[in-house]
Design a protein around this motif. Structure first.
Motif, PDB file in Angstrom:
ATOM      1  N   VAL A 185       4.599  -7.296   3.242  1.00  0.00           N
ATOM      2  CA  VAL A 185       6.063  -7.296   3.118  1.00  0.00           C
ATOM      3  C   VAL A 185       6.677  -6.188   3.963  1.00  0.00           C
ATOM      4  CG1 VAL A 185       7.974  -7.027   1.483  1.00  0.00           C
ATOM      5  CG2 VAL A 185       5.983  -8.383   0.842  1.00  0.00           C
ATOM      6  N   GLU A 186       5.902  -5.158   4.259  1.00  0.00           N
ATOM      7  CA  GLU A 186       6.391  -4.098   5.151  1.00  0.00           C
ATOM      8  C   GLU A 186       6.820  -4.684   6.500  1.00  0.00           C
ATOM      9  OE1 GLU A 186       6.804   0.265   5.770  1.00  0.00           O
ATOM     10  OE2 GLU A 186       6.723  -1.104   4.057  1.00  0.00           O
ATOM     11  N   GLY A 187       6.136  -5.732   6.964  1.00  0.00           N
ATOM     12  CA  GLY A 187       6.424  -6.325   8.260  1.00  0.00           C
ATOM     13  C   GLY A 187       7.829  -6.882   8.390  1.00  0.00           C
ATOM     14  N   GLU A 225       8.002 -11.374   9.241  1.00  0.00           N
ATOM     15  CA  GLU A 225       6.625 -10.875   9.231  1.00  0.00           C
ATOM     16  C   GLU A 225       5.854 -11.212  10.494  1.00  0.00           C
ATOM     17  OE1 GLU A 225       2.485 -12.222   9.063  1.00  0.00           O
ATOM     18  OE2 GLU A 225       4.209 -13.546   8.781  1.00  0.00           O
ATOM     19  N   ALA A 226       6.092 -12.400  11.058  1.00  0.00           N
ATOM     20  CA  ALA A 226       5.246 -12.918  12.126  1.00  0.00           C
ATOM     21  C   ALA A 226       5.161 -11.975  13.317  1.00  0.00           C
ATOM     22  CB  ALA A 226       5.745 -14.288  12.584  1.00  0.00           C
ATOM     23  N   TYR A 227       6.274 -11.360  13.701  1.00  0.00           N
ATOM     24  CA  TYR A 227       6.318 -10.582  14.936  1.00  0.00           C
ATOM     25  C   TYR A 227       6.396  -9.076  14.651  1.00  0.00           C
ATOM     26  CZ  TYR A 227       7.099 -15.287  16.503  1.00  0.00           C
ATOM     27  OH  TYR A 227       6.955 -16.644  16.713  1.00  0.00           O
ATOM     28  N   SER A 228       5.785  -8.673  13.563  1.00  0.00           N
ATOM     29  CA  SER A 228       5.782  -7.265  13.161  1.00  0.00           C
ATOM     30  C   SER A 228       4.424  -6.641  13.446  1.00  0.00           C
ATOM     31  CB  SER A 228       6.099  -7.143  11.668  1.00  0.00           C
ATOM     32  OG  SER A 228       4.971  -7.527  10.891  1.00  0.00           O
ATOM     33  N   HIS A 229       4.309  -5.355  13.192  1.00  0.00           N
ATOM     34  CA  HIS A 229       3.019  -4.675  13.274  1.00  0.00           C
ATOM     35  C   HIS A 229       2.429  -4.429  11.895  1.00  0.00           C
ATOM     36  CE1 HIS A 229       4.343  -3.904  17.461  1.00  0.00           C
ATOM     37  NE2 HIS A 229       3.069  -4.149  17.669  1.00  0.00           N
ATOM     38  N   ASP A 250      14.926  -4.204  10.067  1.00  0.00           N
ATOM     39  CA  ASP A 250      15.569  -2.923  10.350  1.00  0.00           C
ATOM     40  C   ASP A 250      15.726  -2.708  11.850  1.00  0.00           C
ATOM     41  OD1 ASP A 250      16.092  -1.974   7.799  1.00  0.00           O
ATOM     42  OD2 ASP A 250      14.139  -1.030   7.571  1.00  0.00           O
ATOM     43  N   ALA A 251      14.689  -3.028  12.626  1.00  0.00           N
ATOM     44  CA  ALA A 251      14.779  -2.862  14.080  1.00  0.00           C
ATOM     45  C   ALA A 251      15.889  -3.726  14.662  1.00  0.00           C
ATOM     46  CB  ALA A 251      13.441  -3.215  14.724  1.00  0.00           C
ATOM     47  N   MET A 252      16.005  -4.952  14.192  1.00  0.00           N
ATOM     48  CA  MET A 252      17.047  -5.860  14.668  1.00  0.00           C
ATOM     49  C   MET A 252      18.437  -5.342  14.298  1.00  0.00           C
ATOM     50  SD  MET A 252      17.806  -9.728  13.337  1.00  0.00           S
ATOM     51  CE  MET A 252      18.225  -9.035  11.723  1.00  0.00           C
ATOM     52  N   LEU A 253      18.602  -4.920  13.048  1.00  0.00           N
ATOM     53  CA  LEU A 253      19.910  -4.470  12.574  1.00  0.00           C
ATOM     54  C   LEU A 253      20.356  -3.184  13.274  1.00  0.00           C
ATOM     55  CD1 LEU A 253      19.366  -5.179   8.774  1.00  0.00           C
ATOM     56  CD2 LEU A 253      20.838  -6.477  10.329  1.00  0.00           C
ATOM     57  N   GLU A 254      19.411  -2.306  13.554  1.00  0.00           N
ATOM     58  CA  GLU A 254      19.760  -1.048  14.200  1.00  0.00           C
ATOM     59  C   GLU A 254      20.014  -1.232  15.692  1.00  0.00           C
ATOM     60  OE1 GLU A 254      16.644   1.689  13.045  1.00  0.00           O
ATOM     61  OE2 GLU A 254      16.860   1.051  10.951  1.00  0.00           O
ATOM     62  N   THR A 299       0.820  -1.201   0.000  1.00  0.00           N
ATOM     63  CA  THR A 299       0.000   0.000   0.000  1.00  0.00           C
ATOM     64  C   THR A 299       0.859   1.257   0.000  1.00  0.00           C
ATOM     65  OG1 THR A 299      -0.219   0.541   2.353  1.00  0.00           O
ATOM     66  CG2 THR A 299      -1.509  -1.325   1.549  1.00  0.00           C
ATOM     67  N   SER A 300       0.196   2.379  -0.233  1.00  0.00           N
ATOM     68  CA  SER A 300       0.880   3.667  -0.221  1.00  0.00           C
ATOM     69  C   SER A 300       1.417   4.011   1.162  1.00  0.00           C
ATOM     70  CB  SER A 300      -0.074   4.759  -0.710  1.00  0.00           C
ATOM     71  OG  SER A 300      -1.307   4.719   0.000  1.00  0.00           O
ATOM     72  N   ALA A 301       0.923   3.338   2.196  1.00  0.00           N
ATOM     73  CA  ALA A 301       1.423   3.572   3.552  1.00  0.00           C
ATOM     74  C   ALA A 301       2.685   2.776   3.858  1.00  0.00           C
ATOM     75  CB  ALA A 301       0.336   3.218   4.571  1.00  0.00           C
ATOM     76  N   HIS A 302       3.057   1.844   2.998  1.00  0.00           N
ATOM     77  CA  HIS A 302       4.218   0.985   3.237  1.00  0.00           C
ATOM     78  C   HIS A 302       5.475   1.656   2.683  1.00  0.00           C
ATOM     79  CE1 HIS A 302       1.306  -2.678   3.446  1.00  0.00           C
ATOM     80  NE2 HIS A 302       1.346  -1.987   4.570  1.00  0.00           N
ATOM     81  N   THR A 303       6.009   2.582   3.449  1.00  0.00           N
ATOM     82  CA  THR A 303       7.134   3.381   2.969  1.00  0.00           C
ATOM     83  C   THR A 303       8.424   2.576   2.860  1.00  0.00           C
ATOM     84  OG1 THR A 303       7.481   4.130   5.259  1.00  0.00           O
ATOM     85  CG2 THR A 303       6.173   5.542   3.817  1.00  0.00           C
ATOM     86  N   ARG A 304       8.582   1.547   3.666  1.00  0.00           N
ATOM     87  CA  ARG A 304       9.798   0.729   3.568  1.00  0.00           C
ATOM     88  C   ARG A 304       9.811  -0.037   2.247  1.00  0.00           C
ATOM     89  NH1 ARG A 304      12.393   0.573   8.514  1.00  0.00           N
ATOM     90  NH2 ARG A 304      11.100   1.316  10.237  1.00  0.00           N
ATOM     91  N   VAL A 305       8.691  -0.645   1.893  1.00  0.00           N
ATOM     92  CA  VAL A 305       8.633  -1.387   0.630  1.00  0.00           C
ATOM     93  C   VAL A 305       8.802  -0.432  -0.545  1.00  0.00           C
ATOM     94  CG1 VAL A 305       7.242  -2.884  -0.838  1.00  0.00           C
ATOM     95  CG2 VAL A 305       7.131  -3.142   1.639  1.00  0.00           C
ATOM     96  N   ALA A 306       8.054   0.664  -0.532  1.00  0.00           N
ATOM     97  CA  ALA A 306       8.125   1.614  -1.639  1.00  0.00           C
ATOM     98  C   ALA A 306       9.536   2.169  -1.804  1.00  0.00           C
ATOM     99  CB  ALA A 306       7.128   2.746  -1.425  1.00  0.00           C
TER     100      ALA A 306
END
Length: 549
Positions: free
Chosen positions: A522-524, A513-517, A530-534, A75-82
């Protein structure tokens, strides 16, 4: 360079060749300048292919189409994928969904989707207030959320201004925390039973109004379906995203090993006295012992449960780790693609719909999604070949709706589908990516029958049976489901952080994906990676995301 001997020590081993695993490996190598160290990494994938739950196939007779048997849009809200799609140079197209001319077949009545806001045509017994066209246009999930918020906050609040994170931690609905209430309970106490059935029937999904706790389910539904968003997909198939990541990862010096299944792992003291991980990988009929300084498990719940439940992280006594893993529910779903010798849905009468300039025009069904309360639930008019006019339709089904198909979709006890008109088949060249996903005959025959019913064409003898079909059931191991949704009684914000390293200081990490919001999208996996890597690998936010998220 990546290791070539089983006794080499990897800096980072990654298990899982889906989006989160490939993305993690690629970012670790291409961000080496941030850490000042060149990492020695390898990705281990248990199956023969990369991509995880993104699976794009080419239907026979329609060579320019890419049918998604896995994830299909963002979706247009999925800025990471876009942002990632643009950064990798992949081509994206608009993805049409609820076109006004498309079908809504509910309770034996065939409507066009534009008619779902006409109270005189809808075969449901709403309350007088619910018959209001504005209420029908908003959608009953949004209506229920507003009414629930009024109870919790004592006032009306625009949905796009709600602090859902604060409500998840502090909010109370009639004295009970939202995380401890099923979302369905909150919705059904806010609208009539008929309104709930209408929302479920016309939504096309069985799972999204039944699974979840209210703290996670309400914002998920409102963000992705309750508020206006645009949808997009990749021109050459969604699978090109993980494959592009794999290509760049390899070019950066990373190794990928397919047909290499992780059996077990444990913490171990390495030769230099530091703590690392010992893995046992099954490949080619043999079990290899591989050492790594750190291990990333880019895997959904079911895949984690299929590992040997031994060692410092998964073994006995790790109740908290297992509670983290079990905090989500895998949701079964399948995709079924049917090829036809022509797009018979385009033979339905055209209907009058508004055009962009405010005028009206007569339009036939050519694209987007139609829905029904029949077990087939929803279908997408996927593609038509310009030359041959061969066409393909995609069916999506999830949750308890799969119970209807239980016996029909069994490939062990059901013969594969073969077109009845074998004497005059549609000319095509068999493609392995399609032919590897055989569809069961009983399932195809029944899905075809229901499609004709929902389109009002049951008596049309001229409509041919499908000439080809492909099927993918994501409930099968090792995935366990096409998506994973948060349980009742869980603090998802806390779990999102804790599961990244489920048992400190053991250098084992989990993402996906499983433990995302953004579960089911695919955004999940990108967000959790990213959270893990940072947090644990000292990487900065990716450049394509800065200022855009």
């Amino acid at each position: 360079m990546a290791p070539t001997r089983i006794d080499d020590i990897l800096d980072v081993a990654i298990v899982g060749g889906g989006v989160s695993g490939l993305y993690s490996g690629w970012r670790l190598l291409t961000s080496a300048g941030q850490t000042g160290k060149r990492l020695n990494t390898a990705i281990f994938e248990g199956s023969p292919r990369l991509g995880g739950r993104l699976l794009s196939v080419v239907p026979p007779g329609i060579p320019n189409a890419r049918v998604e048997l896995g994830g299909m849009r963002y979706t247009s809200a999925h800025t990471r994928v876009a942002g990632l799609v643009a950064h990798l140079g992949l081509k994206a197209d608009d993805f049409p969904v609820g076109q006004p001319e498309n079908i809504a077949y509910v309770r034996g009545t065939m409507l066009r989707r534009k008619e779902l806001t006409d109270p005189s045509l809808i075969p449901y017994r709403f309350t007088l207030e619910e018959y209001d066209p504005a209420t029908l246009s908003d959608g009953f999930t949004a209506v229920a959320a507003r009414r629930a918020l009024r109870i919790m906050l004592g006032k009306d609040v625009p949905l796009n201004e709600v602090d859902w994170q604060k409500l998840a931690s502090d909010g109370r609905y009639n004295g009970t925390a939202l995380a401890n209430l099923p979302m369905q309970y909150v919705i059904q106490r806010s609208i009539s039973e008929e309104a709930f059935r209408f929302a479920e029937d016309t939504g096309g999904y069985d799972s999204i109004l039944h699974t979840w706790n209210a703290a996670d389910g309400l914002p998920w539904n409102l963000a992705d379906f309750g508020e206006p968003v645009s949808f997009h997909h990749l021109h050459d198939g969604f699978e090109t995203l993980p494959l592009a990541l794999a290509d760049f990862y390899r070019k950066s010096g990373g190794a990928v090993r397919v047909n290499s299944r992780l059996k077990s792992f444990d913490q171990v003291t390495l030769a230099d006295g530091t703590q690392g991980v010992e893995m046992h990988i099954v490949a080619g009929g043999a079990t290899q012992r591989i050492l790594a300084r750190r291990l990333i498990l880019a895997m959904p719940r079911r895949s984690l449960e299929l590992l040997d439940q031994t060692g410092a992280v998964l073994g006995p006594g790790n109740d908290r780790v297992h509670a983290l893993i079990r905090s989500v529910t895998p949701i079964p779903l399948f995709k079924l693609a049917l090829c036809y010798s022509y797009p018979w849905w385009e033979t339905l009468p055209a209907v009058n719909v508004p055009s962009v300039d405010g005028k009206s025009q007569m339009v036939r069904i050519t694209k987007g999604q139609s829905i029904t309360d029949l077990p087939v639930r929803q279908c997408y008019y996927w593609a038509v070949d310009e030359t041959s006019k061969n066409a393909v339709m995609l069916i999506y089904d999830d949750g308890s709706d799969l119970d209807y198909w239980a016996g029909l979709r069994s490939r062990d006890r059901n013969e594969p589908y073969v077109a009845a008109d074998a004497a005059a088949p549609i000319p095509h060249t068999p493609l392995p990516s399609w032919d590897e996903h055989t569809a069961p005959k009983l399932m195809v025959d029944e899905a075809h029958r229901q499609l004709l019913v929902m389109h009002g064409l049951s008596g049309r003898a001229d409509i041919p049976a499908p000439y080809a079909a492909a099927y993918r059931d994501w409930g099968e191991d090792p995935f366990g489901g096409g998506a994973n949704f948060w349980h009742l009684h869980v603090d998802s914000a806390k779990i999102f952080t804790e599961i990244l390293q489920p048992k400190p200081p053991v250098p084992v990490y989990i993402c996906g994906e499983a433990y995302s919001h953004d579960q089911g999208w695919v955004e999940g996996p990108l967000a959790t990676a990213d959270a893990m890597l940072e947090r644990h690998f000292e990487l900065k936010s990716p450049a394509w995301l800065q200022g855009n998220h």
